[in-house]
Design an enzyme around this catalytic site. Sequence first.
Site, PDB file in Angstrom:
ATOM      1  N   TYR A   1       0.890  -1.164   0.000  1.00  0.00           N
ATOM      2  CA  TYR A   1       0.000   0.000   0.000  1.00  0.00           C
ATOM      3  C   TYR A   1       0.923   1.208   0.000  1.00  0.00           C
ATOM      4  O   TYR A   1       1.620   1.453   0.975  1.00  0.00           O
ATOM      5  CB  TYR A   1      -0.871  -0.034   1.260  1.00  0.00           C
ATOM      6  CG  TYR A   1      -1.918   1.070   1.348  1.00  0.00           C
ATOM      7  CD1 TYR A   1      -1.551   2.401   1.515  1.00  0.00           C
ATOM      8  CD2 TYR A   1      -3.266   0.769   1.304  1.00  0.00           C
ATOM      9  CE1 TYR A   1      -2.502   3.408   1.611  1.00  0.00           C
ATOM     10  CE2 TYR A   1      -4.231   1.774   1.401  1.00  0.00           C
ATOM     11  CZ  TYR A   1      -3.846   3.083   1.550  1.00  0.00           C
ATOM     12  OH  TYR A   1      -4.782   4.075   1.647  1.00  0.00           O
TER      13      TYR A   1
ATOM     14  N   THR B   1      11.456   0.904   2.410  1.00  0.00           N
ATOM     15  CA  THR B   1      11.492   2.321   2.058  1.00  0.00           C
ATOM     16  C   THR B   1      12.317   3.151   3.029  1.00  0.00           C
ATOM     17  O   THR B   1      12.513   2.767   4.190  1.00  0.00           O
ATOM     18  CB  THR B   1      10.047   2.863   2.054  1.00  0.00           C
ATOM     19  OG1 THR B   1      10.046   4.282   1.939  1.00  0.00           O
ATOM     20  CG2 THR B   1       9.319   2.514   3.346  1.00  0.00           C
TER      21      THR B   1
ATOM     22  N   TYR C   1       2.303   5.198   6.622  1.00  0.00           N
ATOM     23  CA  TYR C   1       2.953   4.347   5.620  1.00  0.00           C
ATOM     24  C   TYR C   1       4.291   3.831   6.137  1.00  0.00           C
ATOM     25  O   TYR C   1       4.569   2.622   6.089  1.00  0.00           O
ATOM     26  CB  TYR C   1       3.151   5.141   4.330  1.00  0.00           C
ATOM     27  CG  TYR C   1       4.062   4.478   3.332  1.00  0.00           C
ATOM     28  CD1 TYR C   1       3.684   3.306   2.671  1.00  0.00           C
ATOM     29  CD2 TYR C   1       5.328   5.013   3.043  1.00  0.00           C
ATOM     30  CE1 TYR C   1       4.520   2.699   1.756  1.00  0.00           C
ATOM     31  CE2 TYR C   1       6.156   4.400   2.123  1.00  0.00           C
ATOM     32  CZ  TYR C   1       5.766   3.247   1.496  1.00  0.00           C
ATOM     33  OH  TYR C   1       6.600   2.630   0.602  1.00  0.00           O
TER      34      TYR C   1
ATOM     35  N   LYS D   1       5.401  -0.131   6.996  1.00  0.00           N
ATOM     36  CA  LYS D   1       6.537  -0.762   6.305  1.00  0.00           C
ATOM     37  C   LYS D   1       7.589  -1.227   7.315  1.00  0.00           C
ATOM     38  O   LYS D   1       8.209  -2.277   7.139  1.00  0.00           O
ATOM     39  CB  LYS D   1       7.149   0.210   5.294  1.00  0.00           C
ATOM     40  CG  LYS D   1       6.255   0.521   4.107  1.00  0.00           C
ATOM     41  CD  LYS D   1       5.946  -0.706   3.253  1.00  0.00           C
ATOM     42  CE  LYS D   1       7.149  -1.166   2.455  1.00  0.00           C
ATOM     43  NZ  LYS D   1       6.810  -2.308   1.551  1.00  0.00           N
TER      44      LYS D   1
END
Length: 285
Positions: free
Chosen positions: A61, A101, A125, A129
């Site tokens: 996502y 990331t 986010y 992650k």
Amino acid sequence: MKVVVTGSEGQLGYDVMRSLLRHDHQALGLTRELLDITEEEKTLNTLRELAPDAVIHCAAYTAVDDAEEDEKRCHEVNALGTKHVAMACKELDIPMIYISTDYVFDGSGEKPFEVNDIRNPQNVYGKTKAEGEAFVENLLDKYFIVRISWVFGIHGKNFVKTMLQVGKTRKVLQVVNDQVGSPTYTKDVAEFLMSLLDSRVYGIYHATNEGYCSWYEFAKTIFELSDMKDIKVEPVPSSAYKTKAKRPLNSRLSKENLQRSGLSKLPTWENALERFLSEISDHNK
């Protein structure tokens, strides 16, 4: 080697599939329609049936701003979905490559983040992650966590394509100048993942193109290399653009671990951008 790629229709997954085929691997692409990784049993059963030799987990996502208001779904995909894939890899005793990331860090300072620096994400986010990373580390011995940033590729939306499109109708653009990182070409990341599969030197890696720039400097270079030099790019601070999710000011990632592991660094971001612009030109012919 038979390799499953989750998120195979995403920006990175698309190039990973192409790289696998170039390297004579059997590439099995799983889109969201073929596999919902948030369903534990379905994920386990699907990977049992496919019986791959490795999994490259690109599915994620990635709508950073939407995640602030859709935390549940973001967590289901990035954290629990990754856990389910890792559980399957553990059962099958195969390596897993998890794409992560720069957002797992807090973006403070100006020093490049090392692979083992403390994770301190500042938005939903990034937090999900980071949770995915933790599941991979805790469940598996045979894993690669590969952090990337500022990604661009031929398949899907990205900053380069946006700048080229906006540049057709506007001659003056304002672009953020206080966020610094490394623009990264999906084709180069995909080739790097091929070297990881061959190496089996497990661990955490940063795989971005070499060199750093701001979004402002990136935009200027895009227009210069595209012969759109008449477009004026003006630098502005992040405060000029209000976003739901907090962005890291420092997205610099250290690649020292690559050298320690005997792996090659990626080309410079300028070189990558030139090749990408050429790829776009060929694609549009």
